[in-house]
Design an enzyme around this catalytic site. Sequence first.
Site, PDB file in Angstrom:
ATOM      1  N   SER A  68      17.826  86.533 -28.116  1.00 20.42           N
ATOM      2  CA  SER A  68      17.707  87.998 -28.102  1.00 20.42           C
ATOM      3  C   SER A  68      18.405  88.664 -26.929  1.00 20.42           C
ATOM      4  O   SER A  68      18.508  89.895 -26.914  1.00 20.42           O
ATOM      5  CB  SER A  68      16.231  88.411 -28.127  1.00 20.42           C
ATOM      6  OG  SER A  68      15.704  88.257 -29.426  1.00 20.42           O
ATOM      7  N   ALA A  69      18.903  87.900 -25.976  1.00 16.06           N
ATOM      8  CA  ALA A  69      19.749  88.524 -24.957  1.00 16.06           C
ATOM      9  C   ALA A  69      20.983  89.137 -25.609  1.00 16.06           C
ATOM     10  O   ALA A  69      21.627  90.023 -25.027  1.00 16.06           O
ATOM     11  CB  ALA A  69      20.146  87.508 -23.895  1.00 16.06           C
TER      12      ALA A  69
END
Length: 386
Positions: A68-69
């Site tokens: 999710s970065a």
Amino acid sequence: MGGVHGTAAAGFEAVRDAFVGNFGERGERGAALAVYRDGHKVVDLWGGTKDVDGTAPWEHGTAQIVRSATKGVAAAALLLLHQRGELDLDAPVGAYWPEFKARGKESALVRHVLAHRAGVPALDRPLTPAEALDQDLAAAVVAAQAPFWEPGTDHGYHAQTYSWLTGELVRRVTGRPVGAWIADEIARPLGLDLWVGLPDAEAARVGRVGRIEPPAAEGGLRMRPRRNVADAYADPHSLTRRAFGAIDPLSDENDPAYRAAALPASNGIATADSLARFYAALIGEVDGGARLFTPETAGAARAEASAGPDRVLVVNTRFGLGYMLHGGASPLLGPGSFGHPGRGGALGFADPESGVAFGYVTNGMNKGVTADPRAQALVRAVRSAL
């Protein structure tokens, strides 16, 4: 296991110590860390093994999936289109994507997508991994989904659907696939080893990721939020489980087909240096040259747009436009910091007040969604260096 290599500028020795300590104290297998200050690199470290289950050493150019970065990069795509006058944050999503107006989503604005307020964090029927990689099909399913709350009235982490929401907006506005747009407009101008859709030619540089179990003593960090999220995730009917399970079964993150696809919520691949350099370019010039955001756009990115109980993460979260903000669920460097963790460990953020940009990638995935103990040890060390 390979040793630790790289450099830390004078005054940042504690950061190197913390990075080394992660291998001995927190179960690290392979990782890299880069820190920029005022557009110049001051920390560049790597160590361990390239693969979580292998013996080949991590090299300076080793990249990893950052989960999710990637959302911070997807957010930058929409904000750059806004900065260029091609996308209105206050326009309805349906102004660019007419099919999205179905079933009560007419009031959803572009800024609601960025702030996790669009109301579609889950799907009535999860997509298979193969369906999830089909942007046409997945976007159509999201467009037909009824919202779980009136758009704009509440927030909840759009763990998987963020891929198709942001990706389809980029495609409708530019006519180009989101992965190609990011490559042309973000990665190439900054010289980043960062991909949303990994080219075959780069596949050999990317390590295998896998689950690790941190030492029991580390479990005390943010234990209560993790237990609450875990309880909600264990309930198959909860919005938490349904949001993270919008792709079911979960894709094999080491599968070349998955890595080659463009899922800007979850499958970006980057080196630590490129993740940090990306954030450095959001708050200023990098190495005296390129930058991405104007000060006004950077201010919009980190202005609080959502705060309080998160319907999906079941703890209090804070979001700007596409970025998590410093807080209990995701501690960053300071009150003005903005960035995004990746479930399992990765973290990238910028702190305009100190001029710091931070990028950490790892092949060892912990169970937590945010506030990974390894990343937090490094953030504390950077804070002490300042």
